[in-house]
Design a protein around this motif. Structure first.
Motif, PDB file in Angstrom:
ATOM      1  N   ILE A   1       0.859  -1.185   0.000  1.00 18.46           N
ATOM      2  CA  ILE A   1       0.000   0.000   0.000  1.00 18.46           C
ATOM      3  C   ILE A   1       0.893   1.233   0.000  1.00 18.46           C
ATOM      4  CG2 ILE A   1      -1.745   1.318   1.252  1.00 18.46           C
ATOM      5  CD1 ILE A   1      -2.718  -1.285   2.479  1.00 18.46           C
ATOM      6  N   ILE A   2       0.743   2.079  -0.998  1.00 18.94           N
ATOM      7  CA  ILE A   2       1.500   3.331  -1.070  1.00 18.94           C
ATOM      8  C   ILE A   2       0.766   4.365  -0.221  1.00 18.94           C
ATOM      9  CG2 ILE A   2       2.368   5.162  -2.576  1.00 18.94           C
ATOM     10  CD1 ILE A   2       2.439   3.109  -4.840  1.00 18.94           C
ATOM     11  N   LEU A   3       1.448   4.828   0.823  1.00 16.95           N
ATOM     12  CA  LEU A   3       0.849   5.801   1.739  1.00 16.95           C
ATOM     13  C   LEU A   3       1.188   7.235   1.351  1.00 16.95           C
ATOM     14  CD1 LEU A   3       1.704   3.967   5.091  1.00 16.95           C
ATOM     15  CD2 LEU A   3      -0.447   3.884   3.815  1.00 16.95           C
ATOM     16  N   GLU A   4       2.426   7.434   0.925  1.00 16.89           N
ATOM     17  CA  GLU A   4       2.874   8.775   0.547  1.00 16.89           C
ATOM     18  C   GLU A   4       3.715   8.706  -0.715  1.00 16.89           C
ATOM     19  OE1 GLU A   4       4.991  10.711   3.664  1.00 16.89           O
ATOM     20  OE2 GLU A   4       3.382  10.511   5.145  1.00 16.89           O
ATOM     21  N   CYS A   5       3.618   9.757  -1.520  1.00 11.50           N
ATOM     22  CA  CYS A   5       4.450   9.884  -2.724  1.00 11.50           C
ATOM     23  C   CYS A   5       5.043  11.278  -2.750  1.00 11.50           C
ATOM     24  CB  CYS A   5       3.616   9.635  -3.977  1.00 11.50           C
ATOM     25  SG  CYS A   5       4.517   9.884  -5.512  1.00 11.50           S
ATOM     26  N   ASN A   6       6.357  11.357  -2.746  1.00 13.41           N
ATOM     27  CA  ASN A   6       7.068  12.638  -2.725  1.00 13.41           C
ATOM     28  C   ASN A   6       6.605  13.518  -1.566  1.00 13.41           C
ATOM     29  OD1 ASN A   6       8.577  11.982  -5.033  1.00 13.41           O
ATOM     30  ND2 ASN A   6       7.003  12.802  -6.412  1.00 13.41           N
ATOM     31  N   GLY A   7       6.395  12.888  -0.418  1.00 17.91           N
ATOM     32  CA  GLY A   7       6.010  13.605   0.793  1.00 17.91           C
ATOM     33  C   GLY A   7       4.541  13.951   0.876  1.00 17.91           C
TER      34      GLY A   7
ATOM     35  N   PRO B   1       8.926  14.947 -11.610  1.00 16.82           N
ATOM     36  CA  PRO B   1       8.679  14.060 -12.748  1.00 16.82           C
ATOM     37  C   PRO B   1       9.840  13.154 -13.126  1.00 16.82           C
ATOM     38  CG  PRO B   1       9.026  16.321 -13.472  1.00 16.82           C
ATOM     39  CD  PRO B   1       8.937  16.369 -11.984  1.00 16.82           C
ATOM     40  N   ALA B   2      11.022  13.358 -12.564  1.00 15.93           N
ATOM     41  CA  ALA B   2      12.156  12.499 -12.922  1.00 15.93           C
ATOM     42  C   ALA B   2      12.558  11.557 -11.793  1.00 15.93           C
ATOM     43  CB  ALA B   2      13.357  13.351 -13.332  1.00 15.93           C
ATOM     44  N   TYR B   3      11.973  11.735 -10.615  1.00 16.87           N
ATOM     45  CA  TYR B   3      12.366  10.909  -9.468  1.00 16.87           C
ATOM     46  C   TYR B   3      11.174  10.813  -8.528  1.00 16.87           C
ATOM     47  CZ  TYR B   3      15.898   8.757  -6.474  1.00 16.87           C
ATOM     48  OH  TYR B   3      16.659   7.858  -5.752  1.00 16.87           O
ATOM     49  N   CYS B   4      11.016   9.680  -7.874  1.00 14.26           N
ATOM     50  CA  CYS B   4       9.915   9.564  -6.923  1.00 14.26           C
ATOM     51  C   CYS B   4      10.389   8.874  -5.653  1.00 14.26           C
ATOM     52  CB  CYS B   4       8.736   8.813  -7.529  1.00 14.26           C
ATOM     53  SG  CYS B   4       8.944   7.027  -7.641  1.00 14.26           S
ATOM     54  N   ARG B   5       9.759   9.289  -4.557  1.00 17.52           N
ATOM     55  CA  ARG B   5      10.023   8.700  -3.246  1.00 17.52           C
ATOM     56  C   ARG B   5       8.695   8.254  -2.660  1.00 17.52           C
ATOM     57  NH1 ARG B   5      13.135  13.065  -4.100  1.00 17.52           N
ATOM     58  NH2 ARG B   5      15.396  12.888  -3.766  1.00 17.52           N
ATOM     59  N   LEU B   6       8.644   6.987  -2.275  1.00 16.15           N
ATOM     60  CA  LEU B   6       7.390   6.418  -1.801  1.00 16.15           C
ATOM     61  C   LEU B   6       7.526   5.913  -0.374  1.00 16.15           C
ATOM     62  CD1 LEU B   6       6.440   4.257  -4.926  1.00 16.15           C
ATOM     63  CD2 LEU B   6       5.703   6.589  -4.420  1.00 16.15           C
ATOM     64  N   LYS B   7       6.479   6.115   0.407  1.00 14.25           N
ATOM     65  CA  LYS B   7       6.350   5.484   1.718  1.00 14.25           C
ATOM     66  C   LYS B   7       5.323   4.379   1.562  1.00 14.25           C
ATOM     67  CE  LYS B   7       5.321   6.415   6.599  1.00 14.25           C
ATOM     68  NZ  LYS B   7       4.904   7.461   7.584  1.00 14.25           N
ATOM     69  N   VAL B   8       5.727   3.159   1.886  1.00 18.62           N
ATOM     70  CA  VAL B   8       4.922   1.989   1.555  1.00 18.62           C
ATOM     71  C   VAL B   8       4.725   1.117   2.792  1.00 18.62           C
ATOM     72  CG1 VAL B   8       4.784  -0.068   0.102  1.00 18.62           C
ATOM     73  CG2 VAL B   8       5.812   2.026  -0.803  1.00 18.62           C
ATOM     74  N   LYS B   9       3.523   0.544   2.912  1.00 13.67           N
ATOM     75  CA  LYS B   9       3.264  -0.466   3.935  1.00 13.67           C
ATOM     76  C   LYS B   9       3.082  -1.797   3.217  1.00 13.67           C
ATOM     77  CE  LYS B   9      -0.660  -0.715   6.295  1.00 13.67           C
ATOM     78  NZ  LYS B   9      -1.702  -0.430   7.326  1.00 13.67           N
TER      79      LYS B   9
ATOM     80  N   LYS C   1       8.093   0.752   4.816  1.00 18.50           N
ATOM     81  CA  LYS C   1       9.376   0.791   4.121  1.00 18.50           C
ATOM     82  C   LYS C   1       9.384   1.988   3.184  1.00 18.50           C
ATOM     83  CE  LYS C   1       7.889  -2.356   0.402  1.00 18.50           C
ATOM     84  NZ  LYS C   1       8.186  -3.636  -0.312  1.00 18.50           N
ATOM     85  N   LEU C   2      10.576   2.418   2.814  1.00 17.33           N
ATOM     86  CA  LEU C   2      10.749   3.517   1.885  1.00 17.33           C
ATOM     87  C   LEU C   2      11.302   2.987   0.575  1.00 17.33           C
ATOM     88  CD1 LEU C   2      12.336   6.179   4.277  1.00 17.33           C
ATOM     89  CD2 LEU C   2       9.942   5.982   3.577  1.00 17.33           C
ATOM     90  N   ALA C   3      10.822   3.544  -0.531  1.00 15.82           N
ATOM     91  CA  ALA C   3      11.291   3.126  -1.849  1.00 15.82           C
ATOM     92  C   ALA C   3      11.466   4.371  -2.704  1.00 15.82           C
ATOM     93  CB  ALA C   3      10.296   2.174  -2.502  1.00 15.82           C
ATOM     94  N   GLU C   4      12.534   4.407  -3.474  1.00 18.62           N
ATOM     95  CA  GLU C   4      12.763   5.549  -4.343  1.00 18.62           C
ATOM     96  C   GLU C   4      13.502   5.113  -5.598  1.00 18.62           C
ATOM     97  OE1 GLU C   4      15.095   8.425  -2.278  1.00 18.62           O
ATOM     98  OE2 GLU C   4      16.564   6.975  -1.572  1.00 18.62           O
TER      99      GLU C   4
END
Length: 380
Positions: free
Chosen positions: A322-328, A345-353, A360-363
């Motif tokens: 489950i993606i909780l946050e995207c780019n903060g 648009p060239a990079y993303c940071r995700l907070k995921v459960k 966990k964090l994914a980027e």
């Protein structure tokens, strides 16, 4: 010349062509299902055909090695009956796995008919019943079952979660649920001795003429199938693998006993059939007892599938995350997720459960100006 003739006969066997046909059908069904549910094909790669060929060649080498070492032999009539049942089993590969059952039913039917007037005295029985069953028939069926079970375990070991194809179902309270189906199968040629060839001395092993005139190339079907609603794909595959290893061990042990005590052959084959049925119910129960559903959630955005070789795959995002946050930015819908991706648009940071509830964090870098091509498949 005999070798070429035997190989040529393999390529005209009904079981081989049924395998080719079902490979094409499985591919088309997968694409049709994914386009109907998600308007895209999650993976357009025709990996079904690649796996069919790759596994077929591998099992040809390993299976023939086993057969030649142990002098595996079955009557021609038994192989005819097996091919009929294997074709039927193959036609059901998209709803369940009956590959081992086809072989065990072949052995059971042969034993039963050969001992009853209905079979032994009937004119039609000569097409599927050998003239003489032989004391090692049961041992041969059990040994071949052990070989196929080992190959089945290999199929479950090698495959990945990305080959579980999702399908959307209507759930309770208006929320949709994703279910997943995985299948792998192949039809491979096995070099097998015909009845009547005995190995009384090592000199016979070293005489090439013994092989060229006393073997046949037999098509064999092996497959595996999983359907899950609550389990994780890796857990389902691991259970499938362990069950196949158990069948391989029991079949090998029973084959050894039946070699010396032939009466064990029939009871061993019948017992393995019952175990296969129990294992099928065990897989259903394991999925039923799993703790979570792949269901729509208001907590964030549920990942239904991940397209291979995309930024999402590189971030090691998995089915059920489950993606909780995207780019903060907190997200609760697919539209909100893609809007947040536009912020960078060239990079993303995700907070995921993940499926176990761990954060966990994914980027990763993503395709410039194409945030929708990140590779995520969500509930539409």
């Amino acid at each position: 010349m005999q070798l070429l003739k035997s190989v040529g006969l393999f390529f005209i066997q009904p079981l081989f062509w049924a395998g080719i046909l079902m490979t094409l059908i499985s591919y088309q069904l997968r694409l049709k299902n994914e386009r109907r549910n998600f308007r895209i094909a999650i993976d357009r790669d025709f990996y079904e055909a690649r796996h069919f060929i790759k596994h077929g060649l591998l099992f040809l080498v390993l299976g023939s090695l086993f057969a030649l070492i142990f002098g595996l032999s079955l009557p021609t009539q038994t192989l005819v009956l097996y091919q009929i049942l294997a074709v039927v089993a193959l036609l059901f590969i998209n709803v369940g796995d009956l590959s081992l059952a086809a072989l065990l039913v072949t052995g059971t039917v042969t034993f039963v008919l050969s001992e009853t007037p209905f079979g032994s005295d009937a004119s039609w029985a000569s097409y599927i019943l050998p003239h003489e069953l032989g004391t090692r028939f049961g041992s041969a069926i059990l040994l071949l079952t052990a070989i196929l079970a080992l190959f089945q375990a290999f199929l479950a070991r090698e495959n990945k979660a990305e080959w579980f194809s999702p399908k959307i179902f209507a759930g309770k309270r208006g929320r949709r649920i994703a279910g997943y189906t995985w299948r792998e199968f192949t039809v491979f040629p096995l070099i097998m001795f015909i009845p009547g060839m005995n190995f009384d001395s090592w000199q016979q092993w070293l005489d090439p003429s013994q092989y060229l005139t006393h073997f046949m190339v037999v098509p064999l079907f092996v497959g595996a199938f999983c359907k899950i609603y609550k389990q994780q794909p890796k857990e389902a595959l691991h259970l499938r693998q362990r069950q196949s290893y158990l069948i391989a061990f029991l079949a090998g042990l029973l084959a050894l006993v039946a070699y010396f005590v032939p009466v064990v052959g029939f009871y061993g084959i019948a017992g393995l059939l019952l175990i296969l049925v129990a294992q099928a119910f065990g897989r259903l129960k394991a999925d039923h007892d799993a703790k979570r559903w792949y269901v729509e959630t208001s907590e964030g955005v549920r990942i239904v599938a991940v397209k291979p070789e995309t930024p999402a795959a590189k971030m090691k995002l998995e089915v059920g995350d489950i993606i909780l946050e995207c780019n903060g930015i907190k997200v609760a819908t697919g539209d909100e997720l893609y809007e947040a991706l536009q912020k960078s648009p060239a990079y993303c940071r995700l907070k995921v459960k993940n499926f176990e509830g761990e954060l966990k964090l994914a980027e990763s870098a993503i395709y410039a100006d194409s945030p929708h091509e990140i590779g995520l498949v969500l509930f539409e």
